[in-house]
Design a protein around this motif. Structure first.
Motif, PDB file in Angstrom:
ATOM      1  N   GLN A  10      -5.935  12.110  13.755  1.00  0.00           N
ATOM      2  CA  GLN A  10      -5.698  10.686  13.964  1.00  0.00           C
ATOM      3  C   GLN A  10      -5.806   9.917  12.650  1.00  0.00           C
ATOM      4  N   SER A  11      -6.797  10.241  11.868  1.00  0.00           N
ATOM      5  CA  SER A  11      -6.988   9.568  10.587  1.00  0.00           C
ATOM      6  C   SER A  11      -5.789   9.782   9.674  1.00  0.00           C
ATOM      7  N   THR A  12      -5.269  10.986   9.640  1.00  0.00           N
ATOM      8  CA  THR A  12      -4.094  11.286   8.830  1.00  0.00           C
ATOM      9  C   THR A  12      -2.879  10.495   9.314  1.00  0.00           C
ATOM     10  N   LEU A  13      -2.697  10.440  10.633  1.00  0.00           N
ATOM     11  CA  LEU A  13      -1.578   9.679  11.194  1.00  0.00           C
ATOM     12  C   LEU A  13      -1.715   8.189  10.893  1.00  0.00           C
ATOM     13  N   ILE A  14      -2.931   7.683  10.910  1.00  0.00           N
ATOM     14  CA  ILE A  14      -3.171   6.274  10.579  1.00  0.00           C
ATOM     15  C   ILE A  14      -2.775   5.997   9.137  1.00  0.00           C
ATOM     16  N   VAL A  15      -3.151   6.885   8.221  1.00  0.00           N
ATOM     17  CA  VAL A  15      -2.794   6.703   6.810  1.00  0.00           C
ATOM     18  C   VAL A  15      -1.272   6.768   6.631  1.00  0.00           C
ATOM     19  N   ILE A  16      -0.625   7.684   7.328  1.00  0.00           N
ATOM     20  CA  ILE A  16       0.839   7.778   7.251  1.00  0.00           C
ATOM     21  C   ILE A  16       1.477   6.499   7.784  1.00  0.00           C
ATOM     22  N   LEU A  17       0.989   6.023   8.935  1.00  0.00           N
ATOM     23  CA  LEU A  17       1.528   4.798   9.525  1.00  0.00           C
ATOM     24  C   LEU A  17       1.296   3.599   8.602  1.00  0.00           C
ATOM     25  N   MET A  18       0.133   3.561   7.956  1.00  0.00           N
ATOM     26  CA  MET A  18      -0.152   2.480   7.018  1.00  0.00           C
ATOM     27  C   MET A  18       0.808   2.540   5.821  1.00  0.00           C
ATOM     28  N   THR A  19       1.109   3.738   5.363  1.00  0.00           N
ATOM     29  CA  THR A  19       2.050   3.910   4.262  1.00  0.00           C
ATOM     30  C   THR A  19       3.448   3.430   4.667  1.00  0.00           C
ATOM     31  N   VAL A  20       3.850   3.730   5.896  1.00  0.00           N
ATOM     32  CA  VAL A  20       5.139   3.248   6.404  1.00  0.00           C
ATOM     33  C   VAL A  20       5.133   1.720   6.460  1.00  0.00           C
ATOM     34  N   GLY A  21       4.028   1.143   6.922  1.00  0.00           N
ATOM     35  CA  GLY A  21       3.913  -0.313   6.963  1.00  0.00           C
ATOM     36  C   GLY A  21       4.013  -0.945   5.587  1.00  0.00           C
ATOM     37  N   ILE A  22       3.398  -0.320   4.605  1.00  0.00           N
ATOM     38  CA  ILE A  22       3.489  -0.823   3.226  1.00  0.00           C
ATOM     39  C   ILE A  22       4.918  -0.706   2.714  1.00  0.00           C
ATOM     40  N   TYR A  23       5.603   0.364   3.069  1.00  0.00           N
ATOM     41  CA  TYR A  23       7.001   0.539   2.670  1.00  0.00           C
ATOM     42  C   TYR A  23       7.866  -0.615   3.188  1.00  0.00           C
ATOM     43  N   ILE A  34       3.853  -2.807  12.677  1.00  0.00           N
ATOM     44  CA  ILE A  34       3.334  -1.509  12.224  1.00  0.00           C
ATOM     45  C   ILE A  34       1.894  -1.664  11.748  1.00  0.00           C
ATOM     46  N   MET A  35       1.628  -2.673  10.937  1.00  0.00           N
ATOM     47  CA  MET A  35       0.282  -2.851  10.396  1.00  0.00           C
ATOM     48  C   MET A  35      -0.718  -3.268  11.480  1.00  0.00           C
ATOM     49  N   VAL A  36      -0.282  -4.102  12.424  1.00  0.00           N
ATOM     50  CA  VAL A  36      -1.187  -4.496  13.519  1.00  0.00           C
ATOM     51  C   VAL A  36      -1.589  -3.266  14.328  1.00  0.00           C
ATOM     52  N   TRP A  37      -0.612  -2.435  14.696  1.00  0.00           N
ATOM     53  CA  TRP A  37      -0.947  -1.235  15.465  1.00  0.00           C
ATOM     54  C   TRP A  37      -1.785  -0.247  14.650  1.00  0.00           C
ATOM     55  N   THR A  38      -1.548  -0.193  13.349  1.00  0.00           N
ATOM     56  CA  THR A  38      -2.357   0.667  12.493  1.00  0.00           C
ATOM     57  C   THR A  38      -3.815   0.217  12.498  1.00  0.00           C
ATOM     58  N   MET A  39      -4.037  -1.096  12.365  1.00  0.00           N
ATOM     59  CA  MET A  39      -5.409  -1.617  12.362  1.00  0.00           C
ATOM     60  C   MET A  39      -6.083  -1.398  13.720  1.00  0.00           C
ATOM     61  N   ILE A  40      -5.346  -1.639  14.800  1.00  0.00           N
ATOM     62  CA  ILE A  40      -5.910  -1.427  16.144  1.00  0.00           C
ATOM     63  C   ILE A  40      -6.288   0.033  16.330  1.00  0.00           C
ATOM     64  N   TRP A  41      -5.395   0.940  15.955  1.00  0.00           N
ATOM     65  CA  TRP A  41      -5.658   2.369  16.099  1.00  0.00           C
ATOM     66  C   TRP A  41      -6.858   2.792  15.257  1.00  0.00           C
TER      67      TRP A  41
END
Length: 89
Positions: A10-23, A34-41
């Motif tokens: 889960q932690s790895t997926l969160i970092v990947i999702l955060m990277t996508v959000g930054i992109y 993307i960033m809201v769901w990343t923070m919630i997760w």
């Protein structure tokens, strides 16, 4: 599969999702959800860890914990505080 492995996945997926959000930071229609769901997760993952391991009780013994654990807890706490600041701004 152990809970530790599930938490790490889960932690790895969160970092990947955060990277996508930054992109997508220049595309607000994609970036914000993307960033809201990343923070919630991420916060839900913290709750999962607390409920399964009693992490707060372990982390509160600052004087007997290894330094690396104290640093980790401090960074995790700052992350949640900064999530609040980002939502506010």
């Amino acid at each position: 599969m152990s809970t530790a492995v599930l938490f790490q996945i889960q932690s790895t997926l969160i970092v990947i999702l955060m990277t996508v959000g930054i992109y997508y930071r220049k595309n607000r229609k994609k970036h914000i959800p993307i960033m809201v769901w990343t923070m919630i997760w991420d916060v839900l993952l913290i709750l999962q860890i607390e409920l399964s391991r009693g992490a707060i009780k372990k982390a509160s013994r600052v004087e007997v914990n290894p330094m690396i654990l104290n640093i980790h807890v401090s960074l995790a706490l700052l992350t949640v505080i900064f999530y609040g600041a980002m939502i506010y701004t």
